[in-house]
Motif scaffolding. Structure first.
Motif, PDB file in Angstrom:
ATOM      1  N   ARG A  42       0.775  -1.186   0.103  1.00 26.01           N
ATOM      2  CA  ARG A  42       0.124  -0.040   0.039  1.00 26.01           C
ATOM      3  C   ARG A  42       0.783   1.174  -0.105  1.00 26.01           C
ATOM      4  O   ARG A  42       0.656   2.165  -0.874  1.00 26.01           O
ATOM      5  CB  ARG A  42      -0.827   0.076   1.252  1.00 26.01           C
ATOM      6  CG  ARG A  42      -2.057  -1.061   1.080  1.00 26.01           C
ATOM      7  CD  ARG A  42      -2.650  -1.005   2.459  1.00 26.01           C
ATOM      8  NE  ARG A  42      -3.169   0.390   2.934  1.00 26.01           N
ATOM      9  CZ  ARG A  42      -3.600   0.728   4.324  1.00 26.01           C
ATOM     10  NH1 ARG A  42      -3.705  -0.369   5.107  1.00 26.01           N
ATOM     11  NH2 ARG A  42      -3.986   1.837   4.546  1.00 26.01           N
ATOM     12  N   ALA A  43       1.864   1.238   0.773  1.00 24.51           N
ATOM     13  CA  ALA A  43       2.594   2.498   0.750  1.00 24.51           C
ATOM     14  C   ALA A  43       3.504   2.602  -0.420  1.00 24.51           C
ATOM     15  O   ALA A  43       3.485   3.747  -1.081  1.00 24.51           O
ATOM     16  CB  ALA A  43       3.469   2.236   2.028  1.00 24.51           C
ATOM     17  N   ARG A  44       3.949   1.602  -1.233  1.00 25.60           N
ATOM     18  CA  ARG A  44       4.605   1.754  -2.299  1.00 25.60           C
ATOM     19  C   ARG A  44       3.863   2.165  -3.375  1.00 25.60           C
ATOM     20  O   ARG A  44       4.338   3.035  -4.193  1.00 25.60           O
ATOM     21  CB  ARG A  44       5.393   0.278  -2.665  1.00 25.60           C
ATOM     22  CG  ARG A  44       6.493   0.460  -3.700  1.00 25.60           C
ATOM     23  CD  ARG A  44       7.230  -0.686  -3.960  1.00 25.60           C
ATOM     24  NE  ARG A  44       7.870  -1.264  -2.749  1.00 25.60           N
ATOM     25  CZ  ARG A  44       8.954  -0.412  -2.320  1.00 25.60           C
ATOM     26  NH1 ARG A  44       9.486   0.557  -2.947  1.00 25.60           N
ATOM     27  NH2 ARG A  44       9.636  -0.936  -1.365  1.00 25.60           N
ATOM     28  N   LEU A 137      13.644   8.365  -1.149  1.00 26.90           N
ATOM     29  CA  LEU A 137      13.958   6.951  -1.649  1.00 26.90           C
ATOM     30  C   LEU A 137      12.824   6.058  -1.774  1.00 26.90           C
ATOM     31  O   LEU A 137      12.912   4.994  -2.674  1.00 26.90           O
ATOM     32  CB  LEU A 137      14.908   6.439  -0.063  1.00 26.90           C
ATOM     33  CG  LEU A 137      16.144   7.022   0.167  1.00 26.90           C
ATOM     34  CD1 LEU A 137      16.949   6.435   1.456  1.00 26.90           C
ATOM     35  CD2 LEU A 137      17.106   6.986  -1.114  1.00 26.90           C
ATOM     36  N   GLY A 138      11.862   6.509  -1.081  1.00 28.17           N
ATOM     37  CA  GLY A 138      10.635   5.699  -1.468  1.00 28.17           C
ATOM     38  C   GLY A 138       9.920   4.989   0.001  1.00 28.17           C
ATOM     39  O   GLY A 138       9.454   6.071   0.736  1.00 28.17           O
ATOM     40  N   VAL A 139       9.965   3.718   0.348  1.00 24.24           N
ATOM     41  CA  VAL A 139       9.358   3.413   1.473  1.00 24.24           C
ATOM     42  C   VAL A 139      10.507   2.684   2.381  1.00 24.24           C
ATOM     43  O   VAL A 139      11.196   1.933   2.088  1.00 24.24           O
ATOM     44  CB  VAL A 139       8.328   2.292   1.292  1.00 24.24           C
ATOM     45  CG1 VAL A 139       7.572   1.774   2.508  1.00 24.24           C
ATOM     46  CG2 VAL A 139       7.250   2.493   0.240  1.00 24.24           C
ATOM     47  N   PRO A 187      -2.084   6.446  13.086  1.00 26.98           N
ATOM     48  CA  PRO A 187      -2.890   6.472  11.941  1.00 26.98           C
ATOM     49  C   PRO A 187      -4.145   7.396  12.345  1.00 26.98           C
ATOM     50  O   PRO A 187      -4.772   7.957  11.095  1.00 26.98           O
ATOM     51  CB  PRO A 187      -3.844   5.118  12.483  1.00 26.98           C
ATOM     52  CG  PRO A 187      -2.804   4.296  13.007  1.00 26.98           C
ATOM     53  CD  PRO A 187      -1.821   5.213  13.620  1.00 26.98           C
ATOM     54  N   ILE A 188      -4.316   8.236  13.322  1.00 27.87           N
ATOM     55  CA  ILE A 188      -5.116   9.387  13.583  1.00 27.87           C
ATOM     56  C   ILE A 188      -4.594  10.398  12.994  1.00 27.87           C
ATOM     57  O   ILE A 188      -5.354  11.302  12.361  1.00 27.87           O
ATOM     58  CB  ILE A 188      -5.437   9.409  14.957  1.00 27.87           C
ATOM     59  CG1 ILE A 188      -6.135   8.240  15.522  1.00 27.87           C
ATOM     60  CG2 ILE A 188      -6.589  10.461  15.064  1.00 27.87           C
ATOM     61  CD1 ILE A 188      -6.551   8.072  16.961  1.00 27.87           C
ATOM     62  N   TYR A 189      -3.347  10.734  13.195  1.00 21.48           N
ATOM     63  CA  TYR A 189      -2.828  11.876  12.656  1.00 21.48           C
ATOM     64  C   TYR A 189      -2.187  12.108  11.235  1.00 21.48           C
ATOM     65  O   TYR A 189      -1.887  13.258  10.887  1.00 21.48           O
ATOM     66  CB  TYR A 189      -1.771  12.505  13.979  1.00 21.48           C
ATOM     67  CG  TYR A 189      -2.504  13.056  15.198  1.00 21.48           C
ATOM     68  CD1 TYR A 189      -2.610  14.217  15.218  1.00 21.48           C
ATOM     69  CD2 TYR A 189      -2.819  12.225  15.916  1.00 21.48           C
ATOM     70  CE1 TYR A 189      -3.397  14.999  16.387  1.00 21.48           C
ATOM     71  CE2 TYR A 189      -3.367  12.404  17.348  1.00 21.48           C
ATOM     72  CZ  TYR A 189      -3.766  13.869  17.330  1.00 21.48           C
ATOM     73  OH  TYR A 189      -4.360  14.174  18.503  1.00 21.48           O
ATOM     74  N   CYS A 194       0.418   6.337   3.738  1.00 22.30           N
ATOM     75  CA  CYS A 194       1.883   6.654   3.768  1.00 22.30           C
ATOM     76  C   CYS A 194       2.586   6.361   4.924  1.00 22.30           C
ATOM     77  O   CYS A 194       3.712   5.726   4.910  1.00 22.30           O
ATOM     78  CB  CYS A 194       2.080   8.029   3.518  1.00 22.30           C
ATOM     79  SG  CYS A 194       1.417   8.786   1.954  1.00 22.30           S
ATOM     80  N   PHE A 195       2.043   6.024   6.199  1.00 20.62           N
ATOM     81  CA  PHE A 195       2.573   5.975   7.270  1.00 20.62           C
ATOM     82  C   PHE A 195       1.874   4.897   8.230  1.00 20.62           C
ATOM     83  O   PHE A 195       0.687   4.931   8.434  1.00 20.62           O
ATOM     84  CB  PHE A 195       2.866   7.298   8.228  1.00 20.62           C
ATOM     85  CG  PHE A 195       3.476   8.367   7.487  1.00 20.62           C
ATOM     86  CD1 PHE A 195       4.919   8.229   7.084  1.00 20.62           C
ATOM     87  CD2 PHE A 195       2.784   9.315   6.864  1.00 20.62           C
ATOM     88  CE1 PHE A 195       5.297   9.251   6.256  1.00 20.62           C
ATOM     89  CE2 PHE A 195       3.167  10.410   6.075  1.00 20.62           C
ATOM     90  CZ  PHE A 195       4.506  10.290   5.715  1.00 20.62           C
ATOM     91  N   HIS A 196       2.770   3.553   8.389  1.00 21.50           N
ATOM     92  CA  HIS A 196       2.090   2.657   9.561  1.00 21.50           C
ATOM     93  C   HIS A 196       2.972   2.232  10.542  1.00 21.50           C
ATOM     94  O   HIS A 196       4.436   2.514  10.240  1.00 21.50           O
ATOM     95  CB  HIS A 196       1.704   1.392   8.231  1.00 21.50           C
ATOM     96  CG  HIS A 196       0.895   1.731   7.075  1.00 21.50           C
ATOM     97  ND1 HIS A 196      -0.267   1.815   7.167  1.00 21.50           N
ATOM     98  CD2 HIS A 196       1.770   2.047   5.868  1.00 21.50           C
ATOM     99  CE1 HIS A 196      -0.640   2.028   5.815  1.00 21.50           C
ATOM    100  NE2 HIS A 196       0.533   2.198   4.977  1.00 21.50           N
TER     101      HIS A 196
END
Length: 502
Positions: A42-44, A137-139, A187-189, A194-196
Motif C-alpha cells: 500500500r505504501a509503495r 528513497l521510497g518506503v 493512523p489518526i494524525y 503513507c505511514f504505518h
C-alpha cells in the motif's frame, strides 16, 4: 484525551466518515509478515503515485506530528511511566521536546533543503547546468528501541517525512504501552496510506520484504542480523548501535561539576541509554574524590533511598534486570548503591570501584544504572585503553586542560565526542549523530536526517550546441583529435583539475 476519539487522517483528507475510528484503550495486535507485506504494498503504491512529493504535504505531516505530541502529552507521559517508570520531567524533556524540536526545525528549513544544489562551473561546463537534486528513497523501515521508545521512532520519522518518503515504523515490544500508543495515534494524525505502525518481533524477516532504506536503533547483535538481512536485498541501512561509551576524568577538572554531569547522564532513565557514559577512566589521583562526589550527587538527586524517589526509573523488564544484576554482583566492588528488588525491577544507582578490564561488566553492554570506575595514571593510558576497544558511539572527556581535550578528540575514534558534559552532542539538530565501526553507520538529526532518507541525484543539463567541439570524442579516432583533447586537458588541469571536453 484518553476517552476521546478522533477521525483518522485518511477520512479527513477524503471527506469520508465511514472508516473505523481508533479509540485509546483498545487492544494492540501483533503484526505478522503477511500484514507487513500488505502495508508495504500500500505504501509503495502511494509513493509511486507521487503523493509525498509536494512540500505542502510534507509540512502538513510534520505539523501533525507536533500536534499529536501536544494533544497527547499526558498519554505519552503515562505510557512511558508504565513502561520505564520514567518521570514526567524526563519523558517530556528527553523524548517529546526532542521530537518537536526536530519537526519544527524541519518545517522551518524544508523549502531550502528541497531546492536543487548547483555545482561550481568550470571551463567545459560554462554553458551547462550541473546540479544535485534530493529525491526521496521510497518506503523506509524505522525500528525504534526501548531505551527511548518515542524519540528513536519519531525523530527518524521526521527525517523520512521531510525527505518525502513513506514509512513503516516498528516500536520496541519491550515498551508495550508506548508501542500501543504509537500504534493508535499515528493512523489518526498521519496519512493512512503513507505511514504505518507495526509490532513485529522478527525484524530480519520484515527487512527481507525489501524496503528502500532501513533505520535501526538498538543493540549490536540485532543490528548485525538486520544488516545481514538488508544486504540480501541490497537495501541501504542506518544503524545506531549501543556499545561501551568511555568517559575520561582528568586530574585537572572541576570534580563537583564533573560528578553532577556524569551522574545525571549515567543514571537518568535508570541507566537505560545508548549514549550515556558506560564506564569512567579516572586519573588515579582524583578517583577517591570523584567517587565521593558521585555519592553526594546521587543523594542530592534521589535522596537517601532512590527507591522512594519520583525522579528515578525502573528496568524495562526482568531479563534486562537480571542481566544487569548478575554483572553487577560479579564485577569490582560496590562503592555506592548495589541494592536490588526483583519484584519492582529496581536497581539502585550503583558505582563500582576496583573494576578490571576482565570483569563481566566490562565484557558486555550495560543497559542499567551501574557505573564502573577504572583508574589510569595519565591521558596516554586512557587513550590506549579506549583504542583497544571497539569504536564506541560516544567518547566523553572531562578536563580543564584544552590540550587533554584535543588529544582525546583527535587520537580516539567514535561516533561522537563531547567535552565536559555528556549526551548533549547526541541531541542537537545542527549536529549529525551516528556511529562508526561497531557502533553503527550513517547519521541523522536536522538536515542530516533529510539527507539520510534522500538520494542526491547528479544532474547535468546540456544542450545540443557546440558539436564543433564535442565531435572530437567520436570515432574514427585520430591522433590529431587526441592531441587537441590532451592540450585542452592540460589547460583545464591548471585551473579546475580535470578536462570535461567530452
Amino acid at each position: 484525551m484518553s476517552g476521546k476519539t478522533r477521525v483518522c487522517y485518511s477520512c479527513q483528507r477524503n471527506g469520508r466518515l465511514t472508516c473505523r475510528r481508533t479509540r485509546l484503550g483498545e487492544p494492540c495486535l501483533k503484526t505478522y509478515s503477511m500484514e507487513c507485506e500488505g502495508l508495504l504494498r500500500r505504501a509503495r503504491v502511494t509513493f509511486q503515485a507521487g503523493h509525498t512529493l509536494k512540500e505542502s504535504f510534507r509540512v502538513a505531516q510534520l505539523e501533525a506530528v507536533v500536534q499529536m505530541l501536544e494533544e497527547h502529552e499526558s498519554d505519552f507521559v503515562d505510557a512511558l511511566g508504565k513502561d520505564l517508570h520514567k518521570p514526567r520531567f524526563e519523558a517530556v524533556v528527553s523524548e517529546l521536546i526532542l521530537v518537536k524540536n526536530e519537526a519544527l526545525y524541519a518545517i522551518n528549513n524544508l523549502k531550502k533543503w528541497m531546492q536543487p544544489q548547483h555545482v561550481e562551473r568550470n571551463l567545459s561546463t560554462t554553458l551547462d547546468e550541473c546540479l544535485m537534486v534530493s529525491e526521496p528513497l521510497g518506503v523506509v523501515f524505522i525500528v525504534g528501541t526501548w531505551c527511548s521508545p518515542v524519540e528513536t521512532c519519531l525523530v527518524p520519522l521526521v527525517g523520512a517525512i521531510a525527505a518525502g518518503n513513506c514509512a513503516i515504523i516498528s516500536p520496541s515490544e519491550c515498551t508495550a504501552h508506548t508501542a500501543e500508543l504509537l500504534h493508535r495515534l499515528i493512523p489518526i494524525y498521519l496519512d493512512n496510506e503513507c505511514f504505518h505502525v507495526i509490532l513485529a518481533r522478527d525484524f530480519p524477516e520484515v527487512v527481507e520484504l525489501k524496503f528502500d532504506h532501513v533505520f535501526f536503533t538498538g543493540n549490536r547483535s540485532e543490528g548485525t542480523r538486520i544488516a545481514q538481512a538488508a544486504a540480501r536485498t541490497l537495501t541501504p541501512v542506518t544503524l545506531i548501535l549501543g556499545g561501551k561509551n568511555p568517559c575520561y576524568v582528568d586530574q585537572d577538572c572541576d570534580i563537583a561539576t564533573t560528578a553532577q554531569r556524569i551522574a545525571w547522564a549515567r543514571f537518568h532513565n535508570a541507566g537505560q541509554s545508548l549514549v550515556a557514559p558506560f564506564y569512567i577512566l579516572c586519573h588515579t589521583t582524583v578517583t577517591a574524590r570523584l567517587v565521593q562526589a558521585l555519592k553526594c550527587c546521587l543523594t542530592q538527586f534521589y535522596g537517601s533511598d532512590p527507591r522512594e524517589s519520583s525522579s528515578y526509573g525502573r528496568m524495562v523488564n526482568l531479563d534486562i534486570f537480571n542481566r544487569t544484576k548478575n554483572m553487577l554482583w560479579r564485577s569490582g566492588k560496590v562503592a555506592v548503591g548495589g541494592q536490588v528488588i526483583e519484584a519492582e525491577k529496581y536497581i539502585a544507582p550503583t558505582v563500582l570501584t576496583e573494576v578490571t578490564e576482565s570483569d563481566p561488566i566490562m565484557q558486555q553492554d550495560i543497559f542499567g544504572p551501574v557505573l564502573p570506575v577504572l583508574t589510569v595514571n595519565n591521558v596516554d593510558e586512557a587513550i590506549a585503553f579506549i583504542n583497544k576497544q571497539e569504536k564506541p558511539l560516544c567518547v566523553y572527556a572531562y578536563s580543564s586542560n584544552s590540550k587533554v581535550i584535543t588529544r582525546l578528540m583527535s587520537e580516539t575514534s567514535s561516533g561522537s565526542f563531547c567535552s565536559n558534559d555528556s549526551i548533549l552532542q547526541s541531541l542537537m539538530v545542527a549536529l549529525p549523530f551516528g556511529g562508526v565501526g561497531a557502533s553503527g553507520m550513517g547519521s541523522y538529526h536536522g538536515r542530516y536526517s533529510f539527507d539520510t532518507f534522500s538520494h542526491r541525484k547528479s544532474c547535468l543539463l546540456r544542450s545540443t550546441r557546440f558539436e564543433c567541439v564535442t565531435y572530437l570524442r567520436y570515432p574514427p579516432y585520430e591522433d590529431r583529435n587526441l592531441s587537441l583533447m590532451t592540450w585542452a586537458s592540460t589547460l583545464s588541469q591548471k585551473s579546475q583539475g580535470w578536462c570535461h571536453i567530452l
